[in-house]
Design a protein around this motif. Structure first.
Motif, PDB file in Angstrom:
ATOM      1  N   UNK A 183      11.619  10.470   3.421  1.00  0.00           N
ATOM      2  CA  UNK A 183      12.063   9.128   3.832  1.00  0.00           C
ATOM      3  C   UNK A 183      10.919   8.347   4.462  1.00  0.00           C
ATOM      4  N   UNK A 184      10.226   8.968   5.397  1.00  0.00           N
ATOM      5  CA  UNK A 184       9.155   8.269   6.088  1.00  0.00           C
ATOM      6  C   UNK A 184       7.886   8.165   5.253  1.00  0.00           C
ATOM      7  N   UNK A 185       7.665   9.131   4.380  1.00  0.00           N
ATOM      8  CA  UNK A 185       6.500   9.048   3.497  1.00  0.00           C
ATOM      9  C   UNK A 185       6.657   7.917   2.491  1.00  0.00           C
ATOM     10  N   UNK A 186       7.884   7.697   2.005  1.00  0.00           N
ATOM     11  CA  UNK A 186       8.142   6.583   1.096  1.00  0.00           C
ATOM     12  C   UNK A 186       7.764   5.259   1.760  1.00  0.00           C
ATOM     13  N   UNK A 187       8.182   5.084   3.012  1.00  0.00           N
ATOM     14  CA  UNK A 187       7.846   3.843   3.722  1.00  0.00           C
ATOM     15  C   UNK A 187       6.344   3.749   3.966  1.00  0.00           C
ATOM     16  N   UNK A 188       5.727   4.878   4.261  1.00  0.00           N
ATOM     17  CA  UNK A 188       4.296   4.871   4.530  1.00  0.00           C
ATOM     18  C   UNK A 188       3.508   4.452   3.295  1.00  0.00           C
ATOM     19  N   UNK A 189       3.901   4.946   2.128  1.00  0.00           N
ATOM     20  CA  UNK A 189       3.222   4.584   0.882  1.00  0.00           C
ATOM     21  C   UNK A 189       3.392   3.090   0.606  1.00  0.00           C
ATOM     22  N   UNK A 190       4.586   2.562   0.835  1.00  0.00           N
ATOM     23  CA  UNK A 190       4.830   1.131   0.601  1.00  0.00           C
ATOM     24  C   UNK A 190       4.021   0.276   1.580  1.00  0.00           C
ATOM     25  N   UNK A 191       3.965   0.690   2.840  1.00  0.00           N
ATOM     26  CA  UNK A 191       3.177  -0.054   3.825  1.00  0.00           C
ATOM     27  C   UNK A 191       1.690   0.017   3.480  1.00  0.00           C
TER      28      UNK A 191
END
Length: 406
Positions: free
Chosen positions: A213-221
């Motif tokens: 979940x948090x890695x997905x957001x990190x990649x998008x950011x």
């Protein structure tokens, strides 16, 4: 059928443990919160809080006054043990971002003497894959007579600072057990206060799901942050570019900033990288892009400061996100600390949400910062900064990492 009320021991009374303990206590459970910080324990027992979170003070006061919540320095016997302690980094060989499970291990060993047959241990701390099984192994080695008789599950927190109490109740929860019996026992407990769906799985899948979940957001950011660097090089407004691109029905680019902070997004992807270093290529690269963004901001400040003989640089914001007091893994804090040691001018730090007593250096009020500054560096989009009269900054050199004054 009446709900079964339990005695619950919560290990760790921080941003996750204290709200969870208080919520359970207000639902009728007897809760003992355990923390190594004596000042925090005394504060909670007086019905007050040692962290900032909207409405948490009301919940804690109610829970303590009801007699269902008390804090302690040591655990005791109970029905369920919830571990909600930090999982930071440590240096391991040539890896400076290895997961540090010492707090989880210490909490587990602290409860081992108090465990009884049919007890449930719930790990809420965001952890590398296999940590729930590690807890079982520690218990089995210390208390072999309890092997197979104590249940273990992972129920990762999924809350947003500033909205923790609402999301504790409304968000869907993942429950991953090492056995089906562990899942069933954990599900029964969380249903006493969760309105969201309870999603059942095994412990390893639950651990990885939270990291994903948090890695997905990190990649998008990271994509947005890399775009901001590209746009700056090309003389293009990144926020307008993203706004236009997001008008495509299948595009949803997040917003760039000075980096990525907090106890989740800036940390969790490294747990995946540590578990699968050769395979996690994209996740590693995204982390490196976001970790590098503060250095890019610092170089922009250096370039602007070179125009002045003795520049005064006001840095607005120290927390990792808007309208909270949490500075964990904050890129803004990293930037200000670096600038203070760079000898490129007088550095003023301003953050209306941070208690000056908890700041690592002196803070300046916003009015003084605006009056004295030659350069304004906006790092966090706190409400106080969003509502600034633009007349006050029209003659300043502005570096707006959040795009709120564009």
């Amino acid at each position: 059928m009446a709900r079964e009320l339990q005695k619950i021991i919560v290990m760790g009374l921080g941003y996750i443990g204290l709200p969870t303990a208080s919520m359970l206590a207000t639902k009728g459970h007897t809760v003992v919160g355990v923390d190594v910080n004596e000042a925090a324990v005394n504060t909670i027992n007086s019905g007050r809080i040692h962290i900032i979170e909207p409405d948490l003070d009301i919940l804690v006061r109610s829970a303590v006054n009801s007699g269902n919540l008390r804090a302690s320095l040591v655990p005791e016997e109970g029905d369920t043990f919830i571990i909600a302690v930090p999982t930071p980094f440590k240096v391991e060989g040539d890896n400076p971002k290895a997961p540090d499970l010492s707090y989880v291990e210490a909490a587990t060993r602290a409860i081992v003497p108090y465990l009884r047959e049919d007890n449930l241990i719930i790990l809420e701390s965001t952890s590398p894959v296999g940590t729930t099984e590690l807890i079982e192994r520690i218990v089995r080695e210390a208390r072999p007579e309890l092997a197979g008789k104590v249940h273990a599950a992972h129920c990762p927190e999924r809350v947003l600072p500033g909205h923790i109490l609402r999301e504790l109740v409304d968000n869907d929860r993942i429950i991953g057990g090492t056995t089906k019996a562990a899942v069933a026992k954990a599900k029964a407990l969380y249903k006493t206060f969760c309105n969201g769906a309870i999603l059942e799985t095994d412990s390893k899948t639950a651990e990885l799901s939270k990291l994903v979940e948090n890695s997905f957001r990190d990649v998008n950011i990271a994509f947005a942050n890399e775009l901001s660097v590209i746009c700056d090089k090309l003389g293009i407004n990144v926020w307008e570019t993203i706004s236009l691109a997001n008008r495509h029905p299948r595009v949803n680019i997040l917003q760039p900033g000075p980096g990525v902070g907090g106890h989740c997004i800036a940390v969790d992807p490294w747990f995946i990288v540590s578990s699968a270093p050769k395979e996690a290529r994209l996740i590693r690269t995204a982390r490196e892009v976001n970790d590098d963004k503060p250095h890019w901001v610092i170089e922009r400040v250096r370039a602007k400061a070179a125009r002045f003989k003795e520049p005064v640089i006001a840095c607005l914001g120290l927390t990792f996100k808007a309208n909270i007091d949490d500075m964990r893994e904050s890129p803004s804090l990293e930037i200000v600390q670096h600038l203070r040691g760079a000898q490129i001018g007088e550095i003023l730090a301003c953050d209306p949400n941070v208690d000056p007593a908890k700041a690592p250096f002196p803070l300046t009020d916003l009015k003084t910062a605006l009056q004295k500054a030659d350069i304004l560096l906006l790092l966090v989009d706190h409400e106080e900064f969003m509502d600034l009269d633009r007349e006050l900054i029209k003659d300043k050199v502005v570096i707006d990492t959040k795009g709120v004054w564009r």
